[in-house]
Design an enzyme around this catalytic site. Structure first.
Site, PDB file in Angstrom:
ATOM      1  N   ARG A  51     -26.126  -8.407  -8.972  1.00 22.96           N
ATOM      2  CA  ARG A  51     -27.355  -9.384  -7.963  1.00 22.96           C
ATOM      3  C   ARG A  51     -27.487  -8.464  -6.824  1.00 22.96           C
ATOM      4  O   ARG A  51     -29.017  -8.539  -6.497  1.00 22.96           O
ATOM      5  CB  ARG A  51     -26.322 -10.284  -7.746  1.00 22.96           C
ATOM      6  CG  ARG A  51     -26.036 -10.953  -8.369  1.00 22.96           C
ATOM      7  CD  ARG A  51     -24.836 -12.220  -8.674  1.00 22.96           C
ATOM      8  NE  ARG A  51     -23.657 -11.220  -9.017  1.00 22.96           N
ATOM      9  CZ  ARG A  51     -23.491 -10.770 -10.370  1.00 22.96           C
ATOM     10  NH1 ARG A  51     -24.048 -11.216 -11.129  1.00 22.96           N
ATOM     11  NH2 ARG A  51     -22.377  -9.693 -10.590  1.00 22.96           N
ATOM     12  N   THR A  52     -26.379  -7.903  -5.786  1.00 24.30           N
ATOM     13  CA  THR A  52     -27.227  -7.838  -4.548  1.00 24.30           C
ATOM     14  C   THR A  52     -28.510  -6.668  -4.077  1.00 24.30           C
ATOM     15  O   THR A  52     -29.194  -6.805  -4.020  1.00 24.30           O
ATOM     16  CB  THR A  52     -25.865  -7.109  -3.463  1.00 24.30           C
ATOM     17  OG1 THR A  52     -24.944  -8.504  -4.425  1.00 24.30           O
ATOM     18  CG2 THR A  52     -26.377  -6.948  -2.424  1.00 24.30           C
ATOM     19  N   LYS A  80     -22.581  16.084  -1.868  1.00 23.47           N
ATOM     20  CA  LYS A  80     -22.751  17.154  -1.145  1.00 23.47           C
ATOM     21  C   LYS A  80     -22.119  16.811  -0.073  1.00 23.47           C
ATOM     22  O   LYS A  80     -21.998  18.543   0.410  1.00 23.47           O
ATOM     23  CB  LYS A  80     -24.122  18.018  -1.231  1.00 23.47           C
ATOM     24  CG  LYS A  80     -25.120  17.751  -2.778  1.00 23.47           C
ATOM     25  CD  LYS A  80     -25.749  18.260  -2.493  1.00 23.47           C
ATOM     26  CE  LYS A  80     -27.771  17.920  -3.473  1.00 23.47           C
ATOM     27  NZ  LYS A  80     -28.714  18.375  -3.163  1.00 23.47           N
ATOM     28  N   ARG A 101     -25.284  -0.905   1.067  1.00 25.94           N
ATOM     29  CA  ARG A 101     -23.795  -1.192   0.114  1.00 25.94           C
ATOM     30  C   ARG A 101     -22.879   0.618  -0.085  1.00 25.94           C
ATOM     31  O   ARG A 101     -23.502   1.787  -0.199  1.00 25.94           O
ATOM     32  CB  ARG A 101     -23.387  -1.461  -0.780  1.00 25.94           C
ATOM     33  CG  ARG A 101     -22.599  -1.397  -1.492  1.00 25.94           C
ATOM     34  CD  ARG A 101     -22.262  -2.792  -2.948  1.00 25.94           C
ATOM     35  NE  ARG A 101     -22.224  -4.067  -2.836  1.00 25.94           N
ATOM     36  CZ  ARG A 101     -22.294  -5.225  -3.547  1.00 25.94           C
ATOM     37  NH1 ARG A 101     -21.916  -4.932  -4.421  1.00 25.94           N
ATOM     38  NH2 ARG A 101     -22.927  -5.501  -3.062  1.00 25.94           N
ATOM     39  N   HIS A 129     -19.828  -9.361   4.195  1.00 27.89           N
ATOM     40  CA  HIS A 129     -21.391  -8.753   3.248  1.00 27.89           C
ATOM     41  C   HIS A 129     -22.236 -10.001   3.694  1.00 27.89           C
ATOM     42  O   HIS A 129     -22.284 -10.749   2.988  1.00 27.89           O
ATOM     43  CB  HIS A 129     -20.624  -9.109   1.963  1.00 27.89           C
ATOM     44  CG  HIS A 129     -21.999  -8.941   0.821  1.00 27.89           C
ATOM     45  ND1 HIS A 129     -22.649  -8.978   0.917  1.00 27.89           N
ATOM     46  CD2 HIS A 129     -21.367  -8.866  -0.469  1.00 27.89           C
ATOM     47  CE1 HIS A 129     -23.522  -8.445  -0.378  1.00 27.89           C
ATOM     48  NE2 HIS A 129     -22.160  -8.546  -1.075  1.00 27.89           N
TER      49      HIS A 129
HETATM   50  C1  NCD Z   1     -19.505  -9.797  -4.093  1.00 29.14           C
HETATM   51  C2  NCD Z   1     -19.141  -8.443  -3.610  1.00 29.14           C
HETATM   52  O1  NCD Z   1     -20.086  -7.195  -4.096  1.00 29.14           O
HETATM   53  O2  NCD Z   1     -18.389  -8.241  -2.695  1.00 29.14           O
HETATM   54  N1  NCD Z   1     -20.071  -9.565  -6.106  1.00 29.14           N
HETATM   55  C3  NCD Z   1     -21.744  -9.907  -4.803  1.00 29.14           C
HETATM   56  O3  NCD Z   1     -22.104  -9.415  -3.713  1.00 29.14           O
HETATM   57  N2  NCD Z   1     -22.424 -10.916  -5.096  1.00 29.14           N
HETATM   58  C4  NCD Z   1     -18.254  -9.958  -4.914  1.00 29.14           C
HETATM   59  C5  NCD Z   1     -17.342  -9.438  -6.008  1.00 29.14           C
HETATM   60  O4  NCD Z   1     -17.445  -8.103  -5.875  1.00 29.14           O
HETATM   61  O5  NCD Z   1     -16.395  -9.955  -6.381  1.00 29.14           O
END
Ligand code: NCD
Length: 363
Positions: A51-52, A80, A101, A129
């Protein structure tokens, strides 16, 4: 240069503006179709995501912009041995904005200090997040019509659930929010979230391990999965993984207008039969995630001349960060920095992961 590392990097007014823009984008998508023409977003995903990452990409395309990036650490030069700082400097030469991320806590903050373009934290380890939080706030606002006067239950892995930490931080700024923290003791919310966020903001909260007891009181239930990848020992994960399973039977005890939120992915903490219950809002949340990320990209690209106002922290040569998941524990050339928090006594926190500073000889 503005970045979004922690939700509190934005004022309450700015969050409200983002929500208003996201609602306008939903009503008038055509108005925004060329808003980022000629601009590039880099998605640097060192950890899995559906999703993100894809909502960032969809957001940029719907704004008329382009996307470059990678979705696995193994396909980048990190494999590397390239540092996060160097990666940020390099990507700044190619892209106008970065979404990152990373499994190490504080990595996006390090990136933002070295990039010459805005950096968005798309999740750093078990820490924060903030863009999921914007998604959650937009969802609550669209479903409930307000962000005040709500009782919100957080259920599941509150220790490693970074979306929970960021959402509590955001909610601590709204009026009359009551929080019920539902978890096994081993997965309780970190102490620093209690002291530095909830206690400091005089938030009303209550901890329990019983979902059944809490459910009837809730306006919002925020379910989370147990974060398997963050456990040091898988036996504990196996023991805790099915701590909470929301079923149709349990839902009979909930308010008729309660909303169920979940950042997803779901493992088995919400039974699939609940998906058709009108109180299930987790798939609507996904659409909201794209809308609010469009609003966020627009805001950050429109404010590249503004100056960041986050606490830079101070060097304390006698301290180090004891958190093995902190970027400072892994990238040894980084200079650890700390900020002090006035609780009953003064304590020092690592600015990268917010965990306690310890004396070097105690590590
Ligand atoms: C979450 C995350 O990555 O922290 N997912 C997301 O970004 N929608 C929640 C999760 O991974 O449980």
């Amino acid at each position: 240069m503005r970045s979004l590392i922690d939700i509190v990097d934005f004022t309450l007014e700015e969050v409200d503006e983002l929500i208003a823009t996201a609602c306008d984008i939903h009503q008038n998508p055509q108005k925004y179709a060329d808003a980022c023409k000629g601009k590039k977003l880099a998605t640097l995903f060192f950890e899995p995501s559906t999703r993100t990452r894809l909502s960032f990409e969809a957001a940029m395309y719907e704004l008329g912009g382009n996307v470059i990036g990678f979705s696995e650490a193994s396909s980048s030069s990190a494999s590397k041995g390239e540092s996060v700082a160097d990666t940020a400097k390099v990507i700044s030469c190619y892209a106008d904005i970065i979404a990152m991320r990373h499994p190490l806590e504080g990595a996006p903050l390090v990136a933002s200090r070295n990039a010459t373009v805005p950096v968005i934290n798309a999740g750093d380890g078990g820490h924060l997040h903030p863009t999921q939080t914007l998604t959650d706030l937009l969802t609550i606002y669209r479903e409930k019509g307000r962000l005040t006067d709500l009782t919100i239950g957080f259920c599941g892995d509150l220790k490693y659930g970074r979306t929970v930490h960021s959402l509590i931080s955001a909610l601590s700024r709204y009026h009359n929010i009551k929080v019920v923290l539902i978890s096994p003791k081993e997965l309780a919310i970190p102490e620093y979230v209690k002291s530095d966020v909830m206690d400091l903001n005089e938030m009303h909260y209550f901890e329990t391990d019983s979902l059944d007891e809490a459910l009837p009181e809730l306006d919002i239930l925020y379910m989370t999965r147990i974060q398997r990848e963050r456990f040091d020992d898988l036996e504990t994960y196996e023991r805790l993984k099915d701590s909470y399973i929301l079923t149709c039977e349990k839902m009979q005890e909930a308010k008729g207008d309660m909303c169920i939120l979940h950042p997803l992915p779901r493992v088995n903490e919400i039974s699939v039969a609940i998906d058709s219950d009108p109180r299930a809002c987790y798939f609507k949340q996904v659409l909201n995630g794209k809308l609010i990320r469009m609003a966020l990209i627009l805001k950050l690209l429109g404010e590249t001349d503004k100056v960041e106002s986050r606490d830079e922290g101070l060097e304390h040569s006698e301290f180090c960060c004891a958190n093995p998941r902190c970027i400072t524990s892994v990238e040894q050339e980084l200079v650890p920095k700390f900020r002090s928090v006035e609780l009953k006594e003064r304590v020092y926190r690592c600015i990268f992961c917010e965990k306690d500073a310890v004396l070097k000889e105690e590590k």
